[in-house]
Design a protein around this motif. Structure first.
Motif, short mmCIF file in Angstrom:
data_model
loop_
_atom_site.label_atom_id
_atom_site.label_comp_id
_atom_site.label_asym_id
_atom_site.label_seq_id
_atom_site.Cartn_x
_atom_site.Cartn_y
_atom_site.Cartn_z
N LYS B 5 -12.15 -59.59 22.50
CA LYS B 5 -11.45 -59.88 21.26
C LYS B 5 -11.72 -58.78 20.25
CE LYS B 5 -9.63 -63.84 22.35
NZ LYS B 5 -8.16 -64.01 22.44
N GLN B 6 -10.65 -58.25 19.67
CA GLN B 6 -10.75 -57.11 18.76
C GLN B 6 -10.19 -57.48 17.39
OE1 GLN B 6 -9.11 -53.53 20.46
NE2 GLN B 6 -9.15 -52.39 18.54
N SER B 7 -10.85 -57.00 16.35
CA SER B 7 -10.37 -57.22 14.97
C SER B 7 -10.78 -56.05 14.08
CB SER B 7 -10.95 -58.53 14.42
OG SER B 7 -12.36 -58.45 14.34
N PRO B 8 -10.03 -55.77 13.01
CA PRO B 8 -8.78 -56.43 12.64
C PRO B 8 -7.60 -55.88 13.44
CG PRO B 8 -9.26 -54.69 11.08
CD PRO B 8 -10.41 -54.71 12.05
N GLN B 9 -6.47 -56.47 13.29
CA GLN B 9 -5.26 -56.00 13.98
C GLN B 9 -4.75 -54.71 13.34
OE1 GLN B 9 -2.05 -58.85 14.00
NE2 GLN B 9 -1.20 -58.01 15.89
N SER B 10 -4.92 -54.60 12.02
CA SER B 10 -4.54 -53.38 11.32
C SER B 10 -5.52 -53.12 10.20
CB SER B 10 -3.11 -53.48 10.79
OG SER B 10 -3.02 -54.50 9.83
N LEU B 11 -5.60 -51.86 9.79
CA LEU B 11 -6.61 -51.44 8.83
C LEU B 11 -6.10 -50.23 8.09
CD1 LEU B 11 -9.55 -51.88 7.87
CD2 LEU B 11 -10.29 -50.54 9.83
N ILE B 12 -6.19 -50.27 6.77
CA ILE B 12 -5.77 -49.14 5.94
C ILE B 12 -6.95 -48.71 5.09
CG2 ILE B 12 -4.17 -48.31 4.18
CD1 ILE B 12 -2.20 -50.47 5.09
N VAL B 13 -7.28 -47.43 5.12
CA VAL B 13 -8.37 -46.89 4.31
C VAL B 13 -7.91 -45.61 3.65
CG1 VAL B 13 -10.15 -47.92 5.78
CG2 VAL B 13 -9.40 -45.56 6.19
N GLN B 14 -8.66 -45.21 2.65
CA GLN B 14 -8.41 -43.92 2.00
C GLN B 14 -9.20 -42.84 2.73
OE1 GLN B 14 -5.60 -45.17 0.06
NE2 GLN B 14 -6.26 -43.21 -0.83
N LYS B 15 -8.71 -41.63 2.61
CA LYS B 15 -9.42 -40.49 3.18
C LYS B 15 -10.87 -40.50 2.72
CE LYS B 15 -9.41 -35.43 3.08
NZ LYS B 15 -8.75 -34.21 2.55
N GLY B 16 -11.79 -40.27 3.65
CA GLY B 16 -13.21 -40.29 3.33
C GLY B 16 -13.87 -41.64 3.52
N GLY B 17 -13.08 -42.69 3.66
CA GLY B 17 -13.62 -44.02 3.87
C GLY B 17 -14.19 -44.19 5.27
N ILE B 18 -14.83 -45.33 5.50
CA ILE B 18 -15.47 -45.59 6.79
C ILE B 18 -14.86 -46.84 7.41
CG2 ILE B 18 -17.65 -45.94 8.01
CD1 ILE B 18 -19.07 -44.70 5.62
N PRO B 19 -13.78 -46.69 8.14
CA PRO B 19 -13.21 -47.88 8.80
C PRO B 19 -14.13 -48.38 9.91
CG PRO B 19 -12.07 -45.89 9.49
CD PRO B 19 -13.01 -45.48 8.41
N ILE B 20 -14.18 -49.70 10.04
CA ILE B 20 -15.00 -50.33 11.07
C ILE B 20 -14.11 -51.28 11.87
CG2 ILE B 20 -16.98 -51.80 11.56
CD1 ILE B 20 -18.15 -50.88 8.87
N ILE B 21 -14.13 -51.12 13.18
CA ILE B 21 -13.36 -51.98 14.07
C ILE B 21 -14.35 -52.73 14.96
CG2 ILE B 21 -11.56 -52.07 15.82
CD1 ILE B 21 -10.65 -49.29 14.81
N ASN B 22 -14.14 -54.03 15.07
CA ASN B 22 -15.08 -54.88 15.77
C ASN B 22 -14.51 -55.46 17.06
OD1 ASN B 22 -17.22 -54.91 13.65
ND2 ASN B 22 -15.56 -55.83 12.46
N CYS B 23 -15.39 -55.62 18.04
CA CYS B 23 -14.98 -56.25 19.29
C CYS B 23 -16.08 -57.21 19.76
CB CYS B 23 -14.72 -55.22 20.37
SG CYS B 23 -13.14 -54.36 20.13
N ALA B 24 -15.64 -58.29 20.39
CA ALA B 24 -16.56 -59.27 20.93
C ALA B 24 -16.16 -59.57 22.36
CB ALA B 24 -16.55 -60.55 20.10
N TYR B 25 -17.13 -59.76 23.22
CA TYR B 25 -16.84 -60.04 24.62
C TYR B 25 -17.59 -61.29 25.05
CZ TYR B 25 -21.37 -57.80 25.51
OH TYR B 25 -22.71 -57.48 25.52
N GLU B 26 -17.19 -61.82 26.20
CA GLU B 26 -17.77 -63.07 26.68
C GLU B 26 -18.65 -62.88 27.92
OE1 GLU B 26 -13.95 -65.82 25.27
OE2 GLU B 26 -14.37 -65.50 27.39
N LYS B 68 -26.20 -56.40 21.97
CA LYS B 68 -26.13 -57.09 23.25
C LYS B 68 -26.32 -58.59 23.10
CE LYS B 68 -27.94 -56.79 27.98
NZ LYS B 68 -28.88 -56.05 28.87
N SER B 69 -27.25 -59.01 22.24
CA SER B 69 -27.53 -60.44 22.10
C SER B 69 -26.34 -61.19 21.50
CB SER B 69 -28.78 -60.66 21.25
OG SER B 69 -28.59 -60.13 19.94
N ALA B 70 -25.63 -60.53 20.60
CA ALA B 70 -24.46 -61.15 19.97
C ALA B 70 -23.19 -60.92 20.79
CB ALA B 70 -24.26 -60.61 18.56
N LYS B 71 -23.27 -60.08 21.81
CA LYS B 71 -22.10 -59.70 22.62
C LYS B 71 -21.00 -59.14 21.75
CE LYS B 71 -22.01 -63.68 24.86
NZ LYS B 71 -21.63 -64.75 25.80
N GLN B 72 -21.41 -58.19 20.89
CA GLN B 72 -20.45 -57.55 20.00
C GLN B 72 -20.69 -56.05 19.97
OE1 GLN B 72 -21.15 -59.52 16.26
NE2 GLN B 72 -19.93 -61.32 16.80
#
Lengths: 118, 109
Positions: B5-26, B68-72
């Motif tokens: 499972k991946q989030s967010p579906q879309s992400l908008i940032v300004q130049k220089g920002g730090i986008p973070i994309i998250n994933c979780a597995y089972e 690893k413990s959170a599976k993320q």
């Protein structure tokens, strides 16, 4: 070095027609894959092959067939096209990394084939 | 069923920002976690990958953090640039490579 080459890049089919998406790779990779990509759905594995003469189903194989007569080529056949097969199709290949399957090597993708079924 | 499972579906940032994309597995049997980057009209290409025996991996401006413990696991892009605008896919490998749904990142100038 061409890598993974897919043809055609675009195609429109009528419901019930059939067609073959071609895929060839020049990296001498053992493994080849077909994925479909739909918006918001990620990449779904249709079929894969671990070598010439060997193919197996992935997550969404219904309505498709494949063959692997050579190391280089892995065509995907659509029989009786349906609107649900409207998608972008990607072929990929990877080298054999471990003695076992699953193979966790890097996948090299083609540029995709956009198929519309009307 | 193996899922990522991946989030967010879309992400908008300004130049220089730090986008973070998250994933979780089972599936705890997953042993390889790659990220792929896809530009419009192109196929995905491997960006960076991590195995579960490490908690972090950096390659240039791209960092994977792994819990690893959170599976993320997550992808961080430092000092993001407009050229980083693309769709990013996380994935996990068990009996097959399973992809997340994708995140469309836009970095505004």
């Amino acid at each position: 070095n061409a890598g993974v080459t897919q043809t055609p890049k675009f195609r429109i089919l009528k419901i019930g027609q059939s067609m073959t998406l071609q895929c060839t790779q020049d990296m001498n990779h053992n493994y080849m894959y077909w994925y479909r990509q739909d918006p918001g759905m990620g990449l779904k594995l249709i079929y894969y092959s671990v070598g010439a003469g060997i193919t197996d189903k992935g997550e969404v194989p219904n309505g498709y067939n494949v063959s692997r007569s050579t190391t280089e080529d892995f065509p995907l056949r659509l029989e009786l096209a349906a609107p649900s097969q409207t998608s972008v199709y990607f072929c990929a290949s990877s080298r054999k990394v471990t003695p076992f399957f699953p193979n966790t090597g890097e996948l090299f993708f083609g540029e995709g084939s956009r198929l519309t079924v009307l | 069923q193996q899922q990522v499972k991946q989030s967010p579906q879309s992400l908008i940032v300004q130049k220089g920002g730090i986008p973070i994309i998250n994933c979780a597995y089972e599936n705890t049997a997953f042993d390889y976690f790659p990220w792929y980057q896809q530009f419009p009209g192109k196929g995905p290409a491997l960006l960076i990958a991590i195995r579960p025996d490490v908690s972090e991996k950096k390659e240039g401006r791209f960092t994977i953090s792994f819990n690893k413990s959170a599976k993320q696991f997550s992808l961080h892009i430092m000092d993001s640039q407009p050229g980083d605008s693309a769709t990013y896919f996380c994935a996990a490998s068990g009996s097959r490579l399973t992809f997340g749904e994708g995140t469309q990142l836009t970095v505004n100038p």
